[in-house]
Design a protein around this motif. Sequence first.
Motif, PDB file in Angstrom:
ATOM      1  N   CYS A  95       0.830  -1.206   0.000  1.00 52.37           N
ATOM      2  CA  CYS A  95       0.000   0.000   0.000  1.00 52.37           C
ATOM      3  C   CYS A  95       0.866   1.259   0.000  1.00 52.37           C
ATOM      4  CB  CYS A  95      -0.923  -0.007   1.216  1.00 52.37           C
ATOM      5  SG  CYS A  95      -2.130   1.338   1.244  1.00 52.37           S
ATOM      6  N   ILE A  96       1.892   1.282   0.855  1.00 50.37           N
ATOM      7  CA  ILE A  96       2.786   2.442   0.921  1.00 50.37           C
ATOM      8  C   ILE A  96       3.581   2.582  -0.381  1.00 50.37           C
ATOM      9  CG2 ILE A  96       4.760   3.464   2.126  1.00 50.37           C
ATOM     10  CD1 ILE A  96       2.116   3.577   3.690  1.00 50.37           C
ATOM     11  N   ALA A  97       3.998   1.445  -0.950  1.00 50.33           N
ATOM     12  CA  ALA A  97       4.729   1.484  -2.221  1.00 50.33           C
ATOM     13  C   ALA A  97       3.837   2.024  -3.342  1.00 50.33           C
ATOM     14  CB  ALA A  97       5.237   0.092  -2.583  1.00 50.33           C
ATOM     15  N   GLN A  98       2.573   1.590  -3.359  1.00 49.74           N
ATOM     16  CA  GLN A  98       1.639   2.075  -4.380  1.00 49.74           C
ATOM     17  C   GLN A  98       1.418   3.579  -4.230  1.00 49.74           C
ATOM     18  OE1 GLN A  98      -2.682   1.025  -4.268  1.00 49.74           O
ATOM     19  NE2 GLN A  98      -2.317   0.098  -6.270  1.00 49.74           N
ATOM     20  N   LEU A  99       1.236   4.024  -2.996  1.00 51.34           N
ATOM     21  CA  LEU A  99       1.084   5.469  -2.717  1.00 51.34           C
ATOM     22  C   LEU A  99       2.308   6.246  -3.205  1.00 51.34           C
ATOM     23  CD1 LEU A  99      -0.024   6.962   0.698  1.00 51.34           C
ATOM     24  CD2 LEU A  99       2.038   7.787  -0.393  1.00 51.34           C
ATOM     25  N   HIS A 100       3.505   5.709  -2.895  1.00 47.08           N
ATOM     26  CA  HIS A 100       4.742   6.409  -3.265  1.00 47.08           C
ATOM     27  C   HIS A 100       4.855   6.561  -4.784  1.00 47.08           C
ATOM     28  CE1 HIS A 100       8.969   7.613  -3.225  1.00 47.08           C
ATOM     29  NE2 HIS A 100       9.149   6.736  -4.196  1.00 47.08           N
ATOM     30  N   PHE A 102       2.587   6.250  -7.085  1.00 45.37           N
ATOM     31  CA  PHE A 102       1.476   7.016  -7.663  1.00 45.37           C
ATOM     32  C   PHE A 102       1.768   8.512  -7.606  1.00 45.37           C
ATOM     33  CE2 PHE A 102      -2.704   9.100  -7.406  1.00 45.37           C
ATOM     34  CZ  PHE A 102      -3.276   8.612  -8.570  1.00 45.37           C
ATOM     35  N   HIS A 103       2.232   8.991  -6.440  1.00 40.45           N
ATOM     36  CA  HIS A 103       2.544  10.413  -6.298  1.00 40.45           C
ATOM     37  C   HIS A 103       3.849  10.779  -7.003  1.00 40.45           C
ATOM     38  CE1 HIS A 103      -0.583  12.072  -3.618  1.00 40.45           C
ATOM     39  NE2 HIS A 103      -0.747  10.807  -3.296  1.00 40.45           N
ATOM     40  N   PHE A 104       4.804   9.865  -7.011  1.00 38.19           N
ATOM     41  CA  PHE A 104       6.077  10.095  -7.693  1.00 38.19           C
ATOM     42  C   PHE A 104       5.861  10.334  -9.195  1.00 38.19           C
ATOM     43  CE2 PHE A 104       9.874   7.603  -9.533  1.00 38.19           C
ATOM     44  CZ  PHE A 104      10.579   8.767  -9.813  1.00 38.19           C
ATOM     45  N   LEU A 105       5.144   9.421  -9.842  1.00 39.66           N
ATOM     46  CA  LEU A 105       4.924   9.530 -11.287  1.00 39.66           C
ATOM     47  C   LEU A 105       3.956  10.656 -11.630  1.00 39.66           C
ATOM     48  CD1 LEU A 105       4.743   5.701 -12.067  1.00 39.66           C
ATOM     49  CD2 LEU A 105       6.656   7.240 -12.519  1.00 39.66           C
ATOM     50  N   GLY A 106       2.934  10.844 -10.778  1.00 41.62           N
ATOM     51  CA  GLY A 106       1.966  11.910 -11.021  1.00 41.62           C
ATOM     52  C   GLY A 106       2.580  13.285 -10.910  1.00 41.62           C
ATOM     53  N   ALA A 143      14.460  17.268 -17.379  1.00 41.51           N
ATOM     54  CA  ALA A 143      13.761  16.006 -17.111  1.00 41.51           C
ATOM     55  C   ALA A 143      14.233  15.394 -15.793  1.00 41.51           C
ATOM     56  CB  ALA A 143      13.980  15.033 -18.266  1.00 41.51           C
ATOM     57  N   ALA A 144      15.546  15.426 -15.558  1.00 37.50           N
ATOM     58  CA  ALA A 144      16.105  14.850 -14.326  1.00 37.50           C
ATOM     59  C   ALA A 144      15.609  15.600 -13.087  1.00 37.50           C
ATOM     60  CB  ALA A 144      17.633  14.882 -14.381  1.00 37.50           C
ATOM     61  N   VAL A 145      15.535  16.932 -13.172  1.00 29.24           N
ATOM     62  CA  VAL A 145      15.026  17.739 -12.053  1.00 29.24           C
ATOM     63  C   VAL A 145      13.571  17.385 -11.758  1.00 29.24           C
ATOM     64  CG1 VAL A 145      14.375  20.090 -11.377  1.00 29.24           C
ATOM     65  CG2 VAL A 145      16.638  19.659 -12.330  1.00 29.24           C
ATOM     66  N   ALA A 146      12.762  17.210 -12.812  1.00 21.50           N
ATOM     67  CA  ALA A 146      11.352  16.837 -12.628  1.00 21.50           C
ATOM     68  C   ALA A 146      11.230  15.497 -11.914  1.00 21.50           C
ATOM     69  CB  ALA A 146      10.645  16.780 -13.986  1.00 21.50           C
ATOM     70  N   TRP A 147      12.018  14.509 -12.347  1.00 14.29           N
ATOM     71  CA  TRP A 147      11.984  13.178 -11.725  1.00 14.29           C
ATOM     72  C   TRP A 147      12.490  13.234 -10.287  1.00 14.29           C
ATOM     73  CZ3 TRP A 147      10.219   8.496 -13.825  1.00 14.29           C
ATOM     74  CH2 TRP A 147       9.860   8.534 -15.193  1.00 14.29           C
ATOM     75  N   LEU A 148      13.564  14.000 -10.054  1.00  9.52           N
ATOM     76  CA  LEU A 148      14.187  14.033  -8.730  1.00  9.52           C
ATOM     77  C   LEU A 148      13.310  14.743  -7.702  1.00  9.52           C
ATOM     78  CD1 LEU A 148      16.892  13.027  -7.569  1.00  9.52           C
ATOM     79  CD2 LEU A 148      17.781  15.341  -7.849  1.00  9.52           C
ATOM     80  N   ILE A 149      12.783  15.911  -8.060  1.00  5.16           N
ATOM     81  CA  ILE A 149      11.893  16.647  -7.151  1.00  5.16           C
ATOM     82  C   ILE A 149      10.699  15.782  -6.774  1.00  5.16           C
ATOM     83  CG2 ILE A 149      10.242  18.575  -7.011  1.00  5.16           C
ATOM     84  CD1 ILE A 149      12.223  20.242  -8.624  1.00  5.16           C
ATOM     85  N   SER A 150      10.130  15.119  -7.755  1.00  3.96           N
ATOM     86  CA  SER A 150       8.934  14.302  -7.530  1.00  3.96           C
ATOM     87  C   SER A 150       9.230  13.087  -6.659  1.00  3.96           C
ATOM     88  CB  SER A 150       8.360  13.847  -8.876  1.00  3.96           C
ATOM     89  OG  SER A 150       8.043  14.960  -9.667  1.00  3.96           O
ATOM     90  N   PHE A 151      10.428  12.519  -6.818  1.00  2.96           N
ATOM     91  CA  PHE A 151      10.788  11.356  -5.989  1.00  2.96           C
ATOM     92  C   PHE A 151      10.793  11.728  -4.509  1.00  2.96           C
ATOM     93  CE2 PHE A 151      13.932   8.873  -3.666  1.00  2.96           C
ATOM     94  CZ  PHE A 151      13.460   7.588  -3.884  1.00  2.96           C
ATOM     95  N   TYR A 153       9.367  14.375  -3.149  1.00  2.00           N
ATOM     96  CA  TYR A 153       8.001  14.778  -2.764  1.00  2.00           C
ATOM     97  C   TYR A 153       7.181  13.547  -2.375  1.00  2.00           C
ATOM     98  CZ  TYR A 153       3.052  15.366  -3.827  1.00  2.00           C
ATOM     99  OH  TYR A 153       1.682  15.300  -3.784  1.00  2.00           O
ATOM    100  N   ALA A 154       7.231  12.506  -3.205  1.00  2.00           N
ATOM    101  CA  ALA A 154       6.487  11.268  -2.924  1.00  2.00           C
ATOM    102  C   ALA A 154       7.048  10.562  -1.695  1.00  2.00           C
ATOM    103  CB  ALA A 154       6.537  10.340  -4.134  1.00  2.00           C
ATOM    104  N   LEU A 155       8.373  10.617  -1.536  1.00  2.00           N
ATOM    105  CA  LEU A 155       9.004   9.990  -0.368  1.00  2.00           C
ATOM    106  C   LEU A 155       8.512  10.645   0.922  1.00  2.00           C
ATOM    107  CD1 LEU A 155      11.159   7.840   0.379  1.00  2.00           C
ATOM    108  CD2 LEU A 155      12.834   9.707   0.420  1.00  2.00           C
ATOM    109  N   MET A 156       8.334  11.959   0.901  1.00  2.00           N
ATOM    110  CA  MET A 156       7.808  12.686   2.059  1.00  2.00           C
ATOM    111  C   MET A 156       6.444  12.130   2.463  1.00  2.00           C
ATOM    112  SD  MET A 156       6.519  16.651   2.095  1.00  2.00           S
ATOM    113  CE  MET A 156       5.180  16.228   0.971  1.00  2.00           C
ATOM    114  N   HIS A 157       5.533  11.977   1.497  1.00  2.00           N
ATOM    115  CA  HIS A 157       4.195  11.467   1.792  1.00  2.00           C
ATOM    116  C   HIS A 157       4.227  10.018   2.265  1.00  2.00           C
ATOM    117  CE1 HIS A 157       1.634  14.786   0.890  1.00  2.00           C
ATOM    118  NE2 HIS A 157       2.001  14.890  -0.375  1.00  2.00           N
ATOM    119  N   SER A 158       5.023   9.186   1.592  1.00  2.00           N
ATOM    120  CA  SER A 158       5.034   7.770   1.943  1.00  2.00           C
ATOM    121  C   SER A 158       5.624   7.527   3.331  1.00  2.00           C
ATOM    122  CB  SER A 158       5.794   6.947   0.885  1.00  2.00           C
ATOM    123  OG  SER A 158       7.088   7.467   0.687  1.00  2.00           O
TER     124      SER A 158
END
Length: 313
Positions: A95-100, A102-106, A143-151, A153-158
Amino acid sequence: MENVTTVDEFLLLSLTSVQELQPVFFVIFLIIYLINLVGNGAILMIVILEPKLHSPMYFFLGNLSCLDLGYSSVTLPKVLMNLLSTRRAISFLGCIAQLHFFHFLGSTEAILLAVMAFDRFVAICNPLRYTVIMKPQLCVLLAAVAWLISFFYALMHSVLTARLNFCHSLKLNHFFCDVKPLLELACSNTELNQWLLSAVTGSISMGAFFLTLLSYFYIIGFLLLKNRSCRTLHKALSTCASHFMVVCLFYGPVGFTYIRPTSATSMSEDRTVAVIYSAVTPVLNPLIYTLRNKEVMLALKKIFGRKLFKNCQ
């Protein structure tokens, strides 16, 4: 004080509670998922294989297709399994992995759409310096900045969600794991989680949306003031129109779900809207870009026509 229990799994909702409709929903969402895999997979393949598409615009389009493949794969396979199962459980870690993811890619897609708008702004408003500004190094960096920031961000929520204590029913009021339905089950203080969900998610999504709109307003104003030919104006607006359709399909549902205040009826509305941005939008992206883009259509015919010719020999 409420009893705090160790959580091993959560129970998910099905897309429909009507038993007779579940096979119908399974077929519909299986078709949607397969179209998504084929459509985005085809775009990713032609962007890599076709030398004429080795440009910044198609580099970002390839990133978008890669994101859409992952974005729907995070939720739809589990949704399809649950439509055929009587026990719709997902492990705590799952569940936590799915949440991570989902928010990472979104979140990556939200930022990438703003980057793509900037790319169109430079291409249309400063065409002579386009290749100088949008160098391969800058494209990879954006592209790398977009992926890194989002990772992160999602890690914070998870991480913050995983640290909560759950003492209510372990039945999630959603068909996949997301922050808002998990916060409803928590008996810990969730004020920080709620604030971060609204503030950080709102800043990323609405900030990217504002930059995207700003790029398009500047493009339209630039073209109108420069008095260019109708043909040039039509071509430029046609290119931007496909991107803008994707932007509206993505930011609209996301803003509706994560920025508005939570209410008693919001979760049922969120489930309906979640179908749009988790299943429908990733399918529409390749259709919008291919049907409205002659270069992509020609590349598709060239690559698949060549393969068909080889098979016939």
